[in-house]
Write a protein that holds these residues in place. Structure first.
Motif, PDB file in Angstrom:
ATOM      1  N   VAL A 168      -3.825  -1.563  -7.257  1.00 20.01           N
ATOM      2  CA  VAL A 168      -3.805  -1.524  -8.721  1.00 20.01           C
ATOM      3  C   VAL A 168      -5.011  -0.749  -9.278  1.00 20.01           C
ATOM      4  O   VAL A 168      -4.877   0.068 -10.191  1.00 20.01           O
ATOM      5  N   TYR A 169      -6.173  -0.968  -8.675  1.00 18.60           N
ATOM      6  CA  TYR A 169      -7.388  -0.313  -9.183  1.00 18.60           C
ATOM      7  C   TYR A 169      -7.705   0.996  -8.448  1.00 18.60           C
ATOM      8  O   TYR A 169      -8.752   1.588  -8.670  1.00 18.60           O
ATOM      9  N   GLY A 170      -6.784   1.429  -7.566  1.00 18.85           N
ATOM     10  CA  GLY A 170      -6.953   2.718  -6.901  1.00 18.85           C
ATOM     11  C   GLY A 170      -8.181   2.799  -6.026  1.00 18.85           C
ATOM     12  O   GLY A 170      -8.837   3.863  -5.948  1.00 18.85           O
ATOM     13  N   VAL A 228      -3.184 -10.504  -1.741  1.00 21.99           N
ATOM     14  CA  VAL A 228      -3.720 -10.385  -3.106  1.00 21.99           C
ATOM     15  C   VAL A 228      -4.803  -9.309  -3.149  1.00 21.99           C
ATOM     16  O   VAL A 228      -4.876  -8.514  -4.090  1.00 21.99           O
ATOM     17  N   LEU A 229      -5.642  -9.279  -2.103  1.00 23.34           N
ATOM     18  CA  LEU A 229      -6.702  -8.279  -2.035  1.00 23.34           C
ATOM     19  C   LEU A 229      -6.133  -6.868  -1.984  1.00 23.34           C
ATOM     20  O   LEU A 229      -6.637  -5.953  -2.656  1.00 23.34           O
ATOM     21  N   MET A 230      -5.056  -6.679  -1.218  1.00 24.49           N
ATOM     22  CA  MET A 230      -4.425  -5.354  -1.146  1.00 24.49           C
ATOM     23  C   MET A 230      -3.815  -4.964  -2.488  1.00 24.49           C
ATOM     24  O   MET A 230      -3.872  -3.790  -2.886  1.00 24.49           O
ATOM     25  N   VAL A 231      -3.227  -5.936  -3.189  1.00 24.22           N
ATOM     26  CA  VAL A 231      -2.679  -5.644  -4.526  1.00 24.22           C
ATOM     27  C   VAL A 231      -3.788  -5.149  -5.454  1.00 24.22           C
ATOM     28  O   VAL A 231      -3.607  -4.170  -6.199  1.00 24.22           O
ATOM     29  N   SER A 258      -7.205   4.518   5.427  1.00 23.28           N
ATOM     30  CA  SER A 258      -7.165   4.644   3.965  1.00 23.28           C
ATOM     31  C   SER A 258      -7.015   3.308   3.248  1.00 23.28           C
ATOM     32  O   SER A 258      -7.252   3.224   2.048  1.00 23.28           O
ATOM     33  N   GLY A 259      -6.622   2.265   3.971  1.00 28.25           N
ATOM     34  CA  GLY A 259      -6.342   0.988   3.321  1.00 28.25           C
ATOM     35  C   GLY A 259      -7.522   0.060   3.189  1.00 28.25           C
ATOM     36  O   GLY A 259      -7.356  -1.085   2.747  1.00 28.25           O
ATOM     37  N   HIS A 260      -8.711   0.536   3.584  1.00 28.47           N
ATOM     38  CA  HIS A 260      -9.922  -0.278   3.467  1.00 28.47           C
ATOM     39  C   HIS A 260      -9.817  -1.572   4.285  1.00 28.47           C
ATOM     40  O   HIS A 260      -9.023  -1.683   5.223  1.00 28.47           O
ATOM     41  N   ILE A 261     -10.579  -2.570   3.909  1.00 24.12           N
ATOM     42  CA  ILE A 261     -10.672  -3.826   4.660  1.00 24.12           C
ATOM     43  C   ILE A 261      -9.322  -4.564   4.734  1.00 24.12           C
ATOM     44  O   ILE A 261      -8.979  -5.107   5.781  1.00 24.12           O
ATOM     45  N   PRO A 262      -8.507  -4.620   3.660  1.00 24.56           N
ATOM     46  CA  PRO A 262      -7.223  -5.334   3.774  1.00 24.56           C
ATOM     47  C   PRO A 262      -6.320  -4.789   4.879  1.00 24.56           C
ATOM     48  O   PRO A 262      -5.626  -5.565   5.537  1.00 24.56           O
ATOM     49  N   ALA A 263      -6.331  -3.479   5.095  1.00 23.42           N
ATOM     50  CA  ALA A 263      -5.501  -2.905   6.156  1.00 23.42           C
ATOM     51  C   ALA A 263      -5.993  -3.342   7.527  1.00 23.42           C
ATOM     52  O   ALA A 263      -5.187  -3.635   8.426  1.00 23.42           O
ATOM     53  N   ILE A 264      -7.300  -3.402   7.712  1.00 26.94           N
ATOM     54  CA  ILE A 264      -7.860  -3.825   8.997  1.00 26.94           C
ATOM     55  C   ILE A 264      -7.547  -5.299   9.257  1.00 26.94           C
ATOM     56  O   ILE A 264      -7.152  -5.688  10.369  1.00 26.94           O
ATOM     57  N   ILE A 265      -7.694  -6.132   8.214  1.00 25.79           N
ATOM     58  CA  ILE A 265      -7.366  -7.558   8.363  1.00 25.79           C
ATOM     59  C   ILE A 265      -5.886  -7.732   8.692  1.00 25.79           C
ATOM     60  O   ILE A 265      -5.512  -8.512   9.578  1.00 25.79           O
ATOM     61  N   LEU A 291       0.820  -1.208   0.000  1.00 29.35           N
ATOM     62  CA  LEU A 291       0.000   0.000   0.000  1.00 29.35           C
ATOM     63  C   LEU A 291       0.853   1.256   0.000  1.00 29.35           C
ATOM     64  O   LEU A 291       0.551   2.232  -0.696  1.00 29.35           O
ATOM     65  N   ALA A 292       1.956   1.242   0.767  1.00 25.01           N
ATOM     66  CA  ALA A 292       2.807   2.423   0.877  1.00 25.01           C
ATOM     67  C   ALA A 292       3.637   2.649  -0.383  1.00 25.01           C
ATOM     68  O   ALA A 292       3.939   3.794  -0.742  1.00 25.01           O
ATOM     69  N   GLY A 293       4.045   1.563  -1.051  1.00 22.66           N
ATOM     70  CA  GLY A 293       4.868   1.696  -2.242  1.00 22.66           C
ATOM     71  C   GLY A 293       6.331   1.936  -1.954  1.00 22.66           C
ATOM     72  O   GLY A 293       7.096   2.273  -2.850  1.00 22.66           O
ATOM     73  N   THR A 294       6.769   1.773  -0.697  1.00 29.28           N
ATOM     74  CA  THR A 294       8.165   1.971  -0.333  1.00 29.28           C
ATOM     75  C   THR A 294       8.488   1.131   0.890  1.00 29.28           C
ATOM     76  O   THR A 294       7.601   0.835   1.708  1.00 29.28           O
ATOM     77  N   MET A 295       9.765   0.750   1.031  1.00 31.05           N
ATOM     78  CA  MET A 295      10.223   0.032   2.222  1.00 31.05           C
ATOM     79  C   MET A 295      10.988   0.944   3.163  1.00 31.05           C
ATOM     80  O   MET A 295      11.480   0.500   4.198  1.00 31.05           O
ATOM     81  N   SER A 296      11.094   2.224   2.809  1.00 32.77           N
ATOM     82  CA  SER A 296      11.740   3.197   3.684  1.00 32.77           C
ATOM     83  C   SER A 296      10.807   3.532   4.837  1.00 32.77           C
ATOM     84  O   SER A 296       9.624   3.828   4.640  1.00 32.77           O
ATOM     85  N   VAL A 297      11.331   3.505   6.062  1.00 34.13           N
ATOM     86  CA  VAL A 297      10.516   3.797   7.236  1.00 34.13           C
ATOM     87  C   VAL A 297       9.987   5.226   7.184  1.00 34.13           C
ATOM     88  O   VAL A 297       8.799   5.481   7.412  1.00 34.13           O
ATOM     89  N   GLU A 298      10.861   6.170   6.850  1.00 37.16           N
ATOM     90  CA  GLU A 298      10.422   7.565   6.750  1.00 37.16           C
ATOM     91  C   GLU A 298       9.421   7.737   5.611  1.00 37.16           C
ATOM     92  O   GLU A 298       8.457   8.502   5.725  1.00 37.16           O
ATOM     93  N   GLY A 299       9.624   7.010   4.512  1.00 36.97           N
ATOM     94  CA  GLY A 299       8.692   7.094   3.390  1.00 36.97           C
ATOM     95  C   GLY A 299       7.309   6.587   3.757  1.00 36.97           C
ATOM     96  O   GLY A 299       6.292   7.157   3.341  1.00 36.97           O
TER      97      GLY A 299
END
Length: 358
Positions: A353-355, A346-349, A206-213, A185-193
């Motif tokens: 992908v579909y914004g 997969v759900l988060m991807v 902001s991450g919808h259901i996948p973030a909660i799961i 979801l973040a698009g980066t592995m940098s902690v500050e990013g």
């Protein structure tokens, strides 16, 4: 919001003006190490007191109340008692590995401790694979536990170490997949990013259901990874005396004790980083007045406050649920959490992908 990088840059410039650059960098490393050790010790003492009080509240007791006002100095008294205890030397043990094990456990938590984003511009390590580094160094701790159990030459410590190894290796998969879901979801592995990506809205919103799961699975797996109840089979007092650290005494036992509480903070800090914006204040798009008020709260207070709130939930688990059997614990991971995690990734991807995220 105050940017601590201004302060750190001023300290670096001042030291470079007084000594060669290599000496200034060496001095800064020593100072950072001392500060980390001090914060490490104080947080561990606070968490010991915090859990005792929370446990007492759940059980309708008072908790520590003798040493200092409201028992605030009880943890310090216990620490000094532990420091003056004798280091008992055992026969028929691997003395080198027996002495090395607690330092490996402390090293793992200290390295992970240094990666956490404490505030705006207040982070020891930050590079483009910060999350990967965090997962890698946190895995060192299981080596210390396995060495402690094996080198003690005791059947109870060996059983505790084997349980811990099976448990930590299993639940590291769920932690890694939960982290990978949020990295996606973040698009980066940098902690500050990752923190900066949440400047408008935390990922848990902001991450919808996948973030909660991912957050729920991370909490369960993080509790198991730190060997805390109801996943405290490696230290089951009713079965294994004290588990893998039964034969340790004095400061060596203290290292295991401190690392357990600091690992609780690290798990909570990583959850804060991935789901609750790290040191980022609570912002809502379009709520300019509310956002401006939130910015007045120091970033360090935001991070530590969120981490303590997550720690409270993990402590709540320990004093609410009974201890699981080893087969129940492994079944939960391999038959339930791991498949759900893979599906959730997969759900988060698809969400990214579909914004579909906010």
């Amino acid at each position: 919001m105050f940017d601590f990088s201004q302060l750190t840059n001023w300290i670096h410039a001042t030291l470079c003006g007084l000594m060669p650059e290599w000496a200034a960098i060496t001095t800064e490393c020593v100072l950072i190490g001392l500060v980390l050790l001090m914060v490490y010790s104080l947080l561990a003492l606070f968490y010991i007191y915090f859990e005792r009080k929370v446990c007492a509240a759940f059980q309708c007791r008072i908790g520590p109340d003798r040493v200092g006002p409201m028992g605030l100095l009880q943890s310090f008294a216990d620490m000094f008692k532990m420091l003056i205890k004798e280091l008992i030397s055992l026969n028929h043990t691997d003395k080198f590995l027996f002495a090395l094990a607690p330092y490996l456990v402390i090293l793992a938590s200290m390295l992970a401790f240094a990666v956490l984003p404490w505030g705006n511009g207040l982070q020891v390590l930050d590079f483009n694979i910060g999350i990967f580094f965090l997962i890698a160094v946190s895995s060192i701790g299981v080596l210390g536990i396995l060495l402690a159990g094996w080198s003690s030459n005791n059947k109870f410590t060996l059983i505790g170490a084997l349980r811990s190894g099976a448990q930590m290796v299993s639940y590291e998969l769920s932690i890694g997949l939960s982290v990978l879901t949020m990295v996606c979801l973040a698009g980066t592995m940098s902690v500050e990013g990752i923190v900066m990506e949440q400047k408008d809205l935390w990922f848990i919103f902001s991450g919808h259901i996948p973030a909660i799961i991912a957050f729920i699975i991370y909490l369960i797996a993080g509790t198991a990874e730190t060997n805390r109840g109801p996943f405290d089979l490696p230290e089951a007092e009713s079965e294994l005396t004290a588990g893998y650290h039964t034969e340790y005494s004095g400061i060596h036992f203290g290292f295991f004790y401190l690392a357990e509480y600091l690992n609780l903070f690290i798990v909570s800090g990583v959850a804060t980083l991935l789901f609750f914006g790290g040191w980022m204040p609570l912002h809502f798009p379009g709520w300019d007045g509310f956002n401006a008020i939130m910015d007045y709260i120091p970033s360090v207070v935001w991070f530590i406050g969120k981490a303590i709130a997550v720690s409270f939930i993990i402590i709540w688990f320990k004093w609410t649920f009974p201890r699981l059997r080893i087969d129940q614990m492994l079944t939960l991971e391999w038959k339930y959490l791991l498949p759900i995690n893979l599906f959730n990734l997969v759900l988060m991807v698809l969400v990214v992908v579909y914004g579909l995220h906010f």
